[in-house]
Design an enzyme around this catalytic site. Structure first.
Site, PDB file in Angstrom:
ATOM      1  CE  LYS A  70      21.440   9.221  40.201  1.00 58.75           C
ATOM      2  NZ  LYS A  70      20.641   8.158  40.727  1.00 58.75           N
ATOM      3  CB  SER A  94      19.248   6.618  47.358  1.00 61.12           C
ATOM      4  OG  SER A  94      18.985   5.297  46.937  1.00 61.12           O
ATOM      5  CD  GLU A 148      26.257   9.624  33.551  1.00 60.30           C
ATOM      6  OE1 GLU A 148      26.678  10.607  32.919  1.00 60.30           O
ATOM      7  OE2 GLU A 148      26.176   9.595  34.803  1.00 60.30           O
TER       8      GLU A 148
HETATM    9  C1  PLP Z   1      21.178   6.766  40.850  1.00 61.04           C
HETATM   10  C2  PLP Z   1      20.663   6.133  42.029  1.00 61.04           C
HETATM   11  C3  PLP Z   1      21.522   5.432  42.907  1.00 61.04           C
HETATM   12  C4  PLP Z   1      22.976   5.189  42.629  1.00 61.04           C
HETATM   13  O1  PLP Z   1      23.773   6.302  42.538  1.00 61.04           O
HETATM   14  P1  PLP Z   1      24.826   6.701  43.645  1.00 61.04           P
HETATM   15  O2  PLP Z   1      25.649   7.719  42.950  1.00 61.04           O
HETATM   16  O3  PLP Z   1      25.604   5.474  44.004  1.00 61.04           O
HETATM   17  O4  PLP Z   1      24.078   7.243  44.795  1.00 61.04           O
HETATM   18  C5  PLP Z   1      20.989   4.934  44.072  1.00 61.04           C
HETATM   19  N1  PLP Z   1      19.676   5.070  44.369  1.00 61.04           N
HETATM   20  C6  PLP Z   1      18.825   5.715  43.542  1.00 61.04           C
HETATM   21  C7  PLP Z   1      17.402   5.817  43.925  1.00 61.04           C
HETATM   22  C8  PLP Z   1      19.290   6.258  42.360  1.00 61.04           C
HETATM   23  O5  PLP Z   1      18.443   6.895  41.562  1.00 61.04           O
END
Ligand code: PLP
Length: 405
Positions: free
Chosen positions: A95, A384, A117
């Site tokens: 993020k 992610s 949000e």
């Molecule tokens: C917010 C988040 C997501 C989902 O968001 P995308 O916009 O689909 O990438 C996925 N993995 C983690 C660790 C997140 O914090």
């Protein structure tokens, strides 16, 4: 010569084919024009590129590495699994890639406050961090259900100096948080700016957030070549709104031989309300200011959605994902709650990496895919985020397995 994909899409009005665009109340037209203009101005500015490079390298921890998951690969006995380690970013997820850039943009526009949000709290923590670093106020809207489930992130946001506003209507999760944040922004467009947490919302956000996240894919392409001397055969990422997926896909979109998989949460089952697999079960529709593929209830309203991953339970999806799937460039994978939890524990116990529950969906699907492929094939997974935020919830609901094997 044809223009590269990333410069060709979206068009002037923010459309990826028929998806995307900007469907907003009249009061928001001018503020969004302002954001679009500012982005056009700074995106090619040397100063902006330098500033962003500086914070990424000296504060955020980029480049993040690619790790070969050797034990997980052995366990699956198929394709080789590699992980792009977005969990190693400061604040523990991808993020910050867009939050840092959005806050620099906010400063450029002379704003005093950023509003957003958050689902699992990751976007909120990242934005609160960026706001602290750049000296802006920060207000985060979060569903009441998620506030209880993701308690540590709520505390983190408060420690970082952000105000947390609970969304108390409807299902009290991500969609309601977006509604609530939009409303707050509408009331103060002069001093504040909405910093959307994914490749969703009205133009220019899907494009802007993708561009800011594309650093994942560009780094990954170079790093993967270092490991394997060729491109990955498959790239896999979980899709909530779709920002980490678009970020990693951006590096490989022109390489048609690389299969791109966006993984959606199948939750507890296929019935409406049990999952949030928008691309798989949804239909075309407008929500939160953009046209995409969304899950609808009987009345055509956004359907209730569910996933064990709080950051991916969203009834729509970034318009570019709807476009790329319709064009046949990307494929959609599925992973349910149980498979995600299994992947959560497998990655922890076999690789020493505790993944976020959202990311565990990508790992879970990659494990299924690996098992169907020969061992000279490769899969690159976008990991992610890290799972510290999820450990209490997982252990309370899914006991730690007795044996690794
Ligand atoms: C917010 C988040 C997501 C989902 O968001 P995308 O916009 O689909 O990438 C996925 N993995 C983690 C660790 C997140 O914090």
């Amino acid at each position: 010569m044809n223009k590269p994909y990333l410069e060709s899409y979206p068009d002037e009005k923010g459309f990826f084919g028929k998806f995307g665009g900007s469907f907003i109340p009249p009061q928001l037209v001018q503020p969004f024009e302002e954001i679009k203009k500012a982005y056009e101005e700074i995106k090619n500015s040397k100063q902006f590129i330098e500033d962003l490079k500086y914070v990424r390298k000296h504060y955020q921890g980029r480049p993040t590495p690619i790790s070969f998951a050797k034990n997980l690969t052995k366990h699956c006995n198929g394709a080789k699994i590699y992980l792009k380690r977005e969990d190693l970013n400061h604040t523990g997820a991808h993020k910050l890639n867009h939050c840092m850039a959005e806050v620099i943009l906010a400063k450029h526009l002379g704003k005093k406050k950023v509003i957003a949000e958050t689902g699992a709290g990751q976007h909120g923590v990242a934005l609160a961090t960026a706001a602290a670093y750049f000296g802006l106020e920060c207000e985060i809207h979060m569903g009441e259900v998620d506030i209880k489930k993701e308690h540590p992130n709520v505390i983190r946001m408060k420690i970082l100096g952000a105000k947390v506003v609970p969304a108390t209507h409807g299902l009290k999760t991500l969609k309601e948080a977006v509604d609530s944040a939009f409303e707050a922004y509408l009331n103060d467009t002069k001093n504040s700016i909405y910093c959307i947490g994914s490749v969703v919302g009205p133009h220019p956000f899907p494009m802007m957030v993708r561009d800011f996240q594309s650093v994942i894919g560009f780094e990954a392409k170079e790093q993967f070549l270092e490991h394997e001397n060729k491109l990955p055969d498959n790239v896999v990422a979980c899709v909530g709104g779709g920002s980490n997926a678009m970020g990693i896909f951006a590096g490989f979109i022109e390489n048609k031989e690389v299969e791109l998989y966006g993984v959606e949460p199948l939750g507890k089952g296929q019935k409406i309300g049990e999952h949030s697999a928008s691309l798989t079960y949804g239909e075309e529709g407008v929500m939160h200011g953009f046209n995409s593929i969304m899950l609808k209830d009987k009345n055509g309203e956004p359907a209730p959605v569910y996933s064990i991953g709080s950051g991916i339970d969203y009834p729509s999806v970034g318009p570019e994902h709807a476009f790329l799937k319709t064009e046949g460039r990307t494929k959609v994978g599925l992973c349910d709650d149980n498979e995600a939890v299994d992947a959560f524990y497998k990655l922890s116990q076999l690789e020493g990496i505790i993944p976020a529950l959202e990311s565990a969906h990508a790992v879970g699907f990659a494990m299924k895919l690996a098992k169907t492929l020969p061992n000279d094939k490769t899969i690159l997974v976008s990991l992610s985020g890290r799972g510290d935020k999820d450990i209490d919830f997982v252990v309370e609901n899914y006991p730690i397995p007795n044996s690794k094997f």
